[in-house]
Write an enzyme that holds these catalytic residues in place. Structure first.
Site, PDB file in Angstrom:
ATOM      1  N   LYS A   1     -17.003  90.178  18.738  1.00 31.68           N
ATOM      2  CA  LYS A   1     -15.852  91.092  18.694  1.00 31.68           C
ATOM      3  C   LYS A   1     -15.636  91.722  20.075  1.00 31.68           C
ATOM      4  CE  LYS A   1     -15.910  95.431  18.003  1.00 31.68           C
ATOM      5  NZ  LYS A   1     -16.021  96.845  17.682  1.00 31.68           N
TER       6      LYS A   1
ATOM      7  N   THR B   1     -14.304 100.954  19.884  1.00 27.44           N
ATOM      8  CA  THR B   1     -14.130 100.028  21.000  1.00 27.44           C
ATOM      9  C   THR B   1     -12.958  99.127  20.644  1.00 27.44           C
ATOM     10  OG1 THR B   1     -16.465 100.059  21.531  1.00 27.44           O
ATOM     11  CG2 THR B   1     -15.190  98.183  22.328  1.00 27.44           C
TER      12      THR B   1
ATOM     13  N   LYS C   1     -15.439 100.596  29.370  1.00 29.77           N
ATOM     14  CA  LYS C   1     -16.281  99.915  28.380  1.00 29.77           C
ATOM     15  C   LYS C   1     -16.018  98.409  28.408  1.00 29.77           C
ATOM     16  CE  LYS C   1     -18.520  99.884  24.098  1.00 29.77           C
ATOM     17  NZ  LYS C   1     -18.816 100.477  22.821  1.00 29.77           N
TER      18      LYS C   1
END
Lengths: 433, 433
Positions: free
Chosen positions: A235, A86, A167
């Site tokens: 994050k 990611t 995402k």
């Protein structure tokens, strides 16, 4: 997650060589029938497919391009790279550019394939994968992706980086709703409500979300287990707000979430379970949500106070739906596919499932107006002010609703708050109207 | 403040009877030549002028209308009431309504006269007073107001409540800038800068504000003294956000300020000095701003890091100027007078003095565009993200600037961010253009 994923490939009779920076994992992998190698460079020798199951984009760059140990030095012609980190939306196009320009490896195929689902689904071959890239790369990767994801594979149109964009939009919602669960449950506790009862009742209401249902149980039991550390969502939300900056797109609730999460990290909770964020809201009595969880099945609840909680959750989830879906449209994603993916994933909420289709169709059937939501949220905010309980997300959502009303949208259905994110060119979504 | 004010009146040869809920204050007042009485009812007997120098609107209602001890029962015909609380804008019209309708005392004159300046200026007769009301009431109150305020008396047009509105708009700025001083100095400390040097350099920059210059010295010395308790500004900012709700007007930075102040109260700092708010930003090292204050006169400073601080302060003060002045216009205040009052008071800042006149004249001479400010603030936000340092106000200001850019204002002078607060009817301010 890499171990489970690789072991699943071995079980499906694929020949797999693994590499991990933590040697005991490799020993376990060999015991499961895999092979191992001491560096990425040696791991990928002769491999047609290379799966990078690492946490960050920086780790992919290192594993792929390290001058000494990088996979780039031994990649076979026409190898297919499946990148499962990611990262920010631009990182996979950057990998493509480095391959083309710095290493003259136009033959290498790249698929952007961020995953979610955790270690158990990795081992089962049922990870959710959001795959995107050129058609030939997707075709080459497909057999491996199918084994990793089964029916949870989504092919995202839009080229390299589109999967990561989906995402990112999903994480807008997941991050906001995660924090909102803490904001709401802390407020319920501060109001003196039985928090266990509140959880049960909110779950059945318009205020619920996947994150609320998943995280709140961790607040209601004295449990030191770390289901997901705060630093992980920190994050993820940093990728979201950086994505907002690159897209020059305002993300008010995501930014508020980021600042409150940073407060949690500053307070030293980074390695704790993210459901413990509620401590940021109750610094003097961090276990109040737990101590107010009654075990009495028959306890009554103050309906007016419960309403304050449900109203603020549904209002925040209304605005988060508009913020996230508008970002998706802005970065060029197919809004219908985005809705379908998110509505069954961790970013979903009652309001998302109800209001996002209205937003997409332009058929605003919601019976509540923007001004109705303002009136409801006013009650929650005034009650919180009396207690000096901070409503970071609800306060931000309230100002956005007031701005929408100021812009003349007050009497329109609440979905109209989405117009705040429209540029001079107008509507971001198709309209049937 | 009431003691100083009343003593000053006695020194100017006025006959004054005082009342206070704390009897020793009355004893001191009698020693200074005043008289005292045991209740408001007995205090006001025979008085032509009655000054209510209390903290809240609720205290005025009690002193004036209490069924047993209220002043209402003995007020002489044509008495003039001077109401010096800071309350919501509607409280003085409400007092008027009660006098007219419940007590049939249309003869009693009422002046809305919120004050600021503290105990020393109260005793000197140099309080800042923002007086408003009907002309006959202002004329009747004038001799007393002159003795209380000297040249610091402002007559605010707009009728009863207008003075309180000016104070409310002023508190938007004072509250935001107070918090911003903590956000900036905490960030400077987290960046490893010499905080004393930062204070000196920011003071001389476009990032400075009255609040920054007044409060930061209290962060730089180990000083337990309470100059102004956090709970006071919490009360003031609650009046502001309630005013925003009544005016149906979005106040993003004021709302963010309110939530962070509530976090400070939740953490148990309500009775501490408001400069100690910086602890909310540095929970694990609350004295970092102090310990990083070097006494070395010659210490060098990292110019790039200093720039991060100055940029975020000037950006937040730009947006706070627009938010506050727009609220002033929305509630019907004279923008020019509002500017003149605030620019010499605790709500002022370098940016306010530079940009508010541009806003009012429509002559946008600022050389920076909205996109320039976004680019600068991006640097500060990205540096803070790396440190996981929360930028509550700067993050909110950034999203507003991004929204302005999205709405097509990116290439316009930075003053254009004010257009976010325009309704469908367009410009809130006169334009020379």
């Amino acid at each position: 997650m890499g171990f489970g994923m690789a072991t699943n490939l071995v079980k499906r009779s694929l020949v797999v060589t693994g590499f991990d920076v933590y040697p005991p994992t490799l020993t376990r992998f060999v015991a499961e029938g895999g092979s191992s190698a001491p560096t990425p460079r040696e791991t990928v020798q002769g491999a047609k497919h290379v799966v990078f199951m690492v946490a960050t984009a920086a780790q992919i760059l290192s594993a792929l391009f390290d001058e000494e140990t990088g996979a780039i030095h031994t990649l076979v012609p026409d190898a297919t790279l499946i990148l499962c980190s990611t990262g920010p939306p631009e990182y996979t196009p950057n990998v493509r550019k480095l391959l083309d320009e710095k290493y003259a490896r136009k033959d290498v195929k790249v698929v952007d394939a961020p995953v979610s689902g955790g270690t158990i689904r990795a081992a089962d071959g049922t990870l959710t994968i959001l795959a995107s890239g050129p058609e030939d790369a997707l075709a080459a990767a497909r057999p491996i992706l199918d084994v990793m994801a089964g029916s949870n594979l989504y092919i995202i149109p839009g080229g390299l980086g589109a999967g990561t964009k989906v995402k990112m939009v999903h994480q807008v919602l997941a991050g906001i709703h995660l924090l909102m669960a803490s904001e709401a449950m802390g407020f319920a506790a501060a109001l003196g409500l039985d928090t266990k009862k509140v959880f049960e009742l909110v779950k059945a209401s318009e205020g619920t979300s996947w994150m609320f249902e998943n995280r709140t149980p961790h607040m209601l039991v004295d449990d030191k287990r770390i289901y997901s550390a705060l630093n992980i969502i920190v994050k993820d939300i940093a990728i979201v707000t950086a994505g907002g900056r690159s897209a020059e797109f305002p993300l008010f609730l995501a930014s508020t979430t980021e600042q409150v999460l940073a407060s949690g990290v500053s307070a030293g909770y980074g390695l704790e379970d993210d459901a413990k964020l509620v401590k940021v809201y109750l610094p003097q009595n961090p276990s109040l949500v737990l101590t107010q969880a009654s075990s009495a099945a028959s306890s009554e609840i103050d309906a007016a106070k419960l309403k304050l909680i449900v109203q603020m959750m549904s209002a925040v989830h209304l605005v988060s739906t508009m913020e996230a879906m508008s970002l998706g449209a802005k970065v060029g994603l197919d809004a219908q596919q985005l809705f379908e993916i998110i509505s069954t994933a961790a970013g979903t909420s009652w309001m998302f499932k109800d209001r996002a289709p209205q937003l997409l169709s332009g058929n605003w059937t919601s019976k509540k107006t923007v001004d109705d939501v303002i009136a409801e949220l006013t009650e929650s905010i005034e009650a919180a002010n009396l207690l000096k309980y901070p409503l970071h997300l609800s306060g931000t959502a309230f100002q956005l609703l007031q701005l929408a009303s100021l812009k003349g949208l007050g009497k329109q259905p609440d979905v109209a708050v989405s117009k705040l994110w429209e540029g001079p060119e107008g509507r971001l979504f198709r309209s049937k109207a």
